[in-house]
Design an enzyme around this catalytic site. Sequence first.
Site, PDB file in Angstrom:
ATOM      1  N   CYS A  75       0.833  -0.840   0.376  1.00  0.00           N
ATOM      2  CA  CYS A  75      -0.203   0.048  -0.252  1.00  0.00           C
ATOM      3  C   CYS A  75       0.805   1.308  -0.044  1.00  0.00           C
ATOM      4  O   CYS A  75       1.797   1.157   0.955  1.00  0.00           O
ATOM      5  CB  CYS A  75      -0.643  -0.127   0.792  1.00  0.00           C
ATOM      6  SG  CYS A  75      -2.505   1.560   1.439  1.00  0.00           S
ATOM      7  N   THR A  77       0.455   4.007   0.445  1.00  0.00           N
ATOM      8  CA  THR A  77       0.285   5.141   1.555  1.00  0.00           C
ATOM      9  C   THR A  77       0.487   5.044   3.594  1.00  0.00           C
ATOM     10  O   THR A  77       1.170   5.561   3.136  1.00  0.00           O
ATOM     11  CB  THR A  77      -1.508   5.420   1.487  1.00  0.00           C
ATOM     12  OG1 THR A  77      -2.191   5.954   0.207  1.00  0.00           O
ATOM     13  CG2 THR A  77      -1.889   6.040   2.740  1.00  0.00           C
ATOM     14  N   CYS A 185      -0.827   3.899  -6.700  1.00  0.00           N
ATOM     15  CA  CYS A 185      -1.118   2.592  -5.668  1.00  0.00           C
ATOM     16  C   CYS A 185      -1.479   1.991  -6.263  1.00  0.00           C
ATOM     17  O   CYS A 185      -2.022   1.230  -7.316  1.00  0.00           O
ATOM     18  CB  CYS A 185      -2.424   3.681  -5.922  1.00  0.00           C
ATOM     19  SG  CYS A 185      -4.290   2.867  -4.663  1.00  0.00           S
TER      20      CYS A 185
END
EC number: 5.1.1.3
Length: 257
Positions: A75, A77, A185
């Site tokens: 991921c 983030t 992403c």
Amino acid sequence: MNINDKPIGFFDSGVGGISVLKEAFKLLPKEDFLYYGDSKNAPYGTKKVEEVKTLTFNATDFLMNKGIKALVVACNTATSVTINDLRENYDIPIIGIEPALKPAVELKKGGKIIIMATPMTLAEKKFANLMDLYKETEDIEPLPCPGLPELIEQGIVSGDVIYNYLKDKFSKYDNEKISSIVLGCTHYPFIEETLKEVTHNKACIIDGSFGTSRELKRQLKNSNMLREENRVGKVTIFNSREDRDIIDLSYKLFNMK
């Protein structure tokens, strides 16, 4: 259990990290993998930093309790916010993922490089440091894509909704002048075919899945943690939503060509 025989843990805010898991399974077909998707709390890209940290540590603890030998934070983030903290707190190899800007630059195609990512990934210092390496010599434009992971979490990876979303995002660009699109992403590789359609297949589309998987293999090899016996590994998927639909979608995405 011998440490070599333990599974490799994968974690993402939802189903997106399965795009990285697919590459890792191709590269390490003898290994077992445990995947945890936190779809109940997806997306992470619009949350506050402290909340992302808490959720990431909760997911890591879940996988650690299953006896993993290494962790891939699949991921962008979560990587940008927590990777250093994770490495300080857990004594296993921990591999993160970041936008594959370096490979895009190394193509030396000229033109504009667009980085699609969540708002939080683009706002983090880790991304700013990455940009600083190349912004003087390259034409790089970050493109925040809020709402896109949520669509993919619903299993919407093609069709009019995705096409219109991407068409709107790319309407301000001249496709002829885009050299590369970096998928920042892990959800985004699942909409790559529609992205090619929207941009008339003019740009090179790059994501960090292979590079992350290669780094995972390198670290396991250097630590003598690879499985040696001749076998076919297995993939087991967990999800915080705890309903059959999200598990079925996860396996569907894993098996998607």
